[in-house]
Design an enzyme around this catalytic site. Sequence first.
Site, PDB file in Angstrom:
ATOM      1  N   ASP A   1     -14.224  33.753  56.111  1.00  0.00           N
ATOM      2  CA  ASP A   1     -14.134  32.833  54.981  1.00  0.00           C
ATOM      3  C   ASP A   1     -15.346  32.646  54.115  1.00  0.00           C
ATOM      4  O   ASP A   1     -15.370  31.913  53.212  1.00  0.00           O
ATOM      5  CB  ASP A   1     -13.089  31.772  55.204  1.00  0.00           C
ATOM      6  CG  ASP A   1     -12.725  31.109  54.035  1.00  0.00           C
ATOM      7  OD1 ASP A   1     -12.330  31.410  53.167  1.00  0.00           O
ATOM      8  OD2 ASP A   1     -12.910  29.785  54.049  1.00  0.00           O
TER       9      ASP A   1
ATOM     10  N   HIS B   1     -13.493  31.986  50.476  1.00  0.00           N
ATOM     11  CA  HIS B   1     -13.881  30.567  51.086  1.00  0.00           C
ATOM     12  C   HIS B   1     -12.904  29.794  50.676  1.00  0.00           C
ATOM     13  O   HIS B   1     -13.092  28.561  49.832  1.00  0.00           O
ATOM     14  CB  HIS B   1     -15.215  30.226  50.093  1.00  0.00           C
ATOM     15  CG  HIS B   1     -15.934  29.446  50.828  1.00  0.00           C
ATOM     16  ND1 HIS B   1     -17.429  28.996  51.064  1.00  0.00           N
ATOM     17  CD2 HIS B   1     -15.799  27.994  51.839  1.00  0.00           C
ATOM     18  CE1 HIS B   1     -18.012  28.002  51.729  1.00  0.00           C
ATOM     19  NE2 HIS B   1     -16.708  27.519  52.267  1.00  0.00           N
TER      20      HIS B   1
ATOM     21  N   ALA C   1     -17.157  29.416  59.353  1.00  0.00           N
ATOM     22  CA  ALA C   1     -18.080  28.314  59.551  1.00  0.00           C
ATOM     23  C   ALA C   1     -19.446  28.566  58.475  1.00  0.00           C
ATOM     24  O   ALA C   1     -19.355  28.032  57.413  1.00  0.00           O
ATOM     25  CB  ALA C   1     -18.701  28.216  60.839  1.00  0.00           C
ATOM     26  N   ARG C   2     -20.238  29.512  58.728  1.00  0.00           N
ATOM     27  CA  ARG C   2     -21.186  29.855  57.872  1.00  0.00           C
ATOM     28  C   ARG C   2     -21.591  31.285  57.822  1.00  0.00           C
ATOM     29  O   ARG C   2     -21.649  31.713  58.853  1.00  0.00           O
ATOM     30  CB  ARG C   2     -22.674  29.031  58.400  1.00  0.00           C
ATOM     31  CG  ARG C   2     -22.336  27.332  57.800  1.00  0.00           C
ATOM     32  CD  ARG C   2     -23.209  27.022  58.920  1.00  0.00           C
ATOM     33  NE  ARG C   2     -23.254  25.460  58.616  1.00  0.00           N
ATOM     34  CZ  ARG C   2     -22.101  24.516  59.118  1.00  0.00           C
ATOM     35  NH1 ARG C   2     -21.163  25.023  59.899  1.00  0.00           N
ATOM     36  NH2 ARG C   2     -22.027  23.355  58.570  1.00  0.00           N
TER      37      ARG C   2
ATOM     38  N   GLU D   1     -21.610  34.155  46.734  1.00  0.00           N
ATOM     39  CA  GLU D   1     -20.153  34.003  46.489  1.00  0.00           C
ATOM     40  C   GLU D   1     -19.971  34.141  44.968  1.00  0.00           C
ATOM     41  O   GLU D   1     -20.667  33.335  44.175  1.00  0.00           O
ATOM     42  CB  GLU D   1     -19.732  32.701  46.856  1.00  0.00           C
ATOM     43  CG  GLU D   1     -19.727  32.422  48.431  1.00  0.00           C
ATOM     44  CD  GLU D   1     -18.773  31.277  48.973  1.00  0.00           C
ATOM     45  OE1 GLU D   1     -18.620  30.406  48.114  1.00  0.00           O
ATOM     46  OE2 GLU D   1     -18.930  30.875  50.408  1.00  0.00           O
TER      47      GLU D   1
ATOM     48  N   GLY E   1     -11.045  27.692  53.202  1.00  0.00           N
ATOM     49  CA  GLY E   1     -10.750  27.070  54.527  1.00  0.00           C
ATOM     50  C   GLY E   1     -10.491  25.738  54.119  1.00  0.00           C
ATOM     51  O   GLY E   1      -9.586  25.078  54.452  1.00  0.00           O
TER      52      GLY E   1
END
Length: 323
Positions: free
Chosen positions: A259, A282, A234-235, A264, A284
């Site tokens: 993730d 990341h 999610a975050r 990033e 997802g």
Amino acid sequence: MNRILITPRSLTRSPDPALRALEEDGYELVFSRPGETPDEAALMALLPGCVGWLAGVEPVSARVLEGAPSLRAISRNGTGSDNLPVDAARRLGIKVLRAEGANARGVAELAFGLVLASLRHIPEQSTALKGGVWERRTGLEIEGRTLGLIGCGAVGRLVARFALALDARVRVYDPYPDPGFSPSGDFAWASFDEVLAEAEMLSLHCPMPADGSAILGEAAIRRIRQGCVVVNTARAALVDDAAMLAALESGRIGFYSTDVFVAEPPAPSALLAHPRVIATPHIGGLTSESVRRATVAAVANLRQALREEIVHEEAGGKEAGGA
């Protein structure tokens, strides 16, 4: 004055055909550097003169929006808008639009895949075997085990259905529970503390709290069931990294999969390097299907918003002329 900025990494690397609709509407498309997350300096160089922006997950400051007086609408190719200064956008009269639920399937499948990978120790055993070590570790089956969900929107509901299909128990905390969502199987709404206490696998699918605090801070992690597998797609800030690392070291947390990251790509860290951490970059919503759905929705949202702006401006001009 008829430009639109495109910044999602998946679209700057490989533009989707859905973007052609914007060009057919007469807009010139401007792209940030292919496959990279643009920083503030890049955004401030690219945005002036743009009326629209199809945005990704890049952090955006109020300063960026203040430097783009022509900007009328920002359309996210995803569900969240945490990376955007929504209050500043509102103050500046810039619409913020989201592709609701477009990438839910991709995120849900990754979250559930990370749960299964943790239960069967897939990453460690694969790494060991590639290094020439024949290491067989006893795993766990999901049947009869309790999956806890924090948040039950589009993604959480899919994860719940996946788990129930494999005969797991599902316990869900959401501040706004929906009694109408009651899938078949052992499913129940519960309090936050009940979910922490019961879950053998815990997956996060919620927005950040209004105060920006971590959902899983030191105190909450202490209440989690011993050996729990935790998944965060999610975050990043939902989890206190220092508290999570300490819990992994003590054995309170059996496995942590994430993730999402504050920066990033993330800098090297003890948490990232921990042997019982699975980290994915990341991905997802990075499936062909999710990217396509999100792009189509984001383009449609942006076209509609800009059309409404044109109609509004024309109406304003006629009224001024009539006066």
